[in-house]
Enzyme design. Structure first.
Site, short mmCIF file in Angstrom:
data_model
loop_
_atom_site.label_atom_id
_atom_site.label_comp_id
_atom_site.label_asym_id
_atom_site.label_seq_id
_atom_site.Cartn_x
_atom_site.Cartn_y
_atom_site.Cartn_z
N TYR A 164 2.13 -8.58 -0.74
CA TYR A 164 2.61 -8.63 0.65
C TYR A 164 2.60 -10.05 1.21
CZ TYR A 164 3.57 -3.80 2.12
OH TYR A 164 4.14 -2.57 2.31
N GLU A 171 9.87 -15.08 2.06
CA GLU A 171 10.93 -14.78 3.04
C GLU A 171 10.96 -15.83 4.15
OE1 GLU A 171 10.44 -10.73 4.36
OE2 GLU A 171 10.12 -10.05 2.30
#
Length: 242
Positions: A164, A171
Site C-alpha cells: 500500500y 502514484e
C-alpha cells in the site's frame, strides 16, 4: 385452513429455491470473474518480466503492456456494479473510489502523458498493482471455491502492509512528474472566455488529487489492518458510529 397453510409452504419453498438459484448464479459469475482477472494480471506480470529480461531496462515497458493494462483495469468497474446490486457486501463508495482512482491513473495520467511513461515511479506502482491484484483475485477465487490455501490468505492480509505505501508513493511521484507537462500543455483545461463560461485547470486539479491522498490513504490502510486482525487472528472488530 389446511389449504392456506399448504399454499404458504409452497410459496416459501419457491422463494427459497429462487434465492438459491440466484445465489448459485452470482457465485458462478464471481468465480469466473475472479479467475479471469487473476489470469489477466498474471499475463501482465509475465509480460513485464519477459520485457525486462529481454531488454534489460524498464524504458518502453509501459507501452508494451498498455493495452492489456487498460483493458483489465477498466473492466474492474464491474466490481462497483457487484456492490451496487448486492452480490458483494462491500461499500459502493469505497470500491468506487479505489477502482476509479486506478482508472484515472491509467487513462488520464500515464496513458495521456507519454513523457512520464518511462519514469521509475510508473514501474513502481505497476509492480505493486500487479502483485496486489494477483494476490487479491486469487484469494477471492479460492475463497469462492471453498479451498483457500493459508499462504494466499496470509499474503492477502500481510503484503498490503508494504505494498500500500509503495503503491501510493509510486502514484504520487508519477502525478508529481506529470505536473510540469500538464502546466506547459494546458491539457484538459478550459480557459475563460468560452461558450460554457466555465474555467477548469487540470494542473491544480492534479494537486488537489495529490492532497486527497492525505485523508484517504490512512482510512483505507487502517481498514485493511482491522480486516487483518479479524481474518488472521479472529478478533471481533466493532466499528464505531460517527
Amino acid at each position: 385452513m389446511a389449504s392456506s397453510e399448504e399454499d404458504g409452504a409452497v410459496e416459501e419453498k419457491e422463494t427459497n429455491n429462487k434465492k438459491r438459484t440466484k445465489s448459485a448464479i452470482a457465485t458462478a459469475w464471481l468465480t469466473f470473474y475472479n479467475i479471469a482477472m487473476t489470469a489477466g494480471w498474471l499475463v501482465l506480470a509475465m509480460t513485464m518480466m519477459r520485457f525486462y529480461i529481454q531488454k534489460g531496462t524498464h524504458r518502453g515497458l509501459y507501452r508494451s503492456i498498455a493495452r492489456t493494462l487498460k483493458f483489465f483495469q477498466t473492466f474492474a468497474l464491474v466490481e462497483v456494479g457487484h456492490c451496487a446490486i448486492g452480490i458483494v457486501r462491500t461499500s459502493v463508495i469505497v470500491t468506487g473510489v479505489q477502482v476509479c482512482s486506478r482508472i484515472f491513473m491509467v487513462w488520464f495520467i500515464t496513458n495521456s502523458i507519454r513523457q512520464i511513461q518511462n519514469e521509475e515511479s510508473v514501474i513502481l506502482f505497476l509492480v505493486v498493482w500487479t502483485v496486489t491484484e494477483i494476490t487479491r483475485y486469487s484469494y477471492y477465487t479460492f475463497n469462492l471455491l471453498n479451498h483457500l490455501p493459508y499462504f494466499i490468505k496470509w499474503a492477502r492480509y500481510n503484503l498490503f502492509i508494504v505494498m500500500y505505501p509503495l503503491g501510493v508513493a509510486g502514484e504520487l511521484l508519477t502525478i508529481y512528474a506529470a505536473l510540469p507537462f500538464v502546466r506547459r500543455s494546458g491539457m484538459y483545461s478550459m480557459r475563460l472566455p468560452n461558450k460554457y463560461n466555465v474555467s477548469f485547470d487540470y494542473y491544480y486539479f492534479l494537486i488537489i488529487i495529490m492532497l486527497s491522498y492525505i485523508p484517504l490513504f490512512p482510512q483505507l490502510f487502517f481498514h485493511m489492518l482491522r480486516q487483518r486482525r479479524k481474518v488472521l487472528h479472529g478478533e471481533v472488530i466493532v466499528e464505531k458510529d460517527d
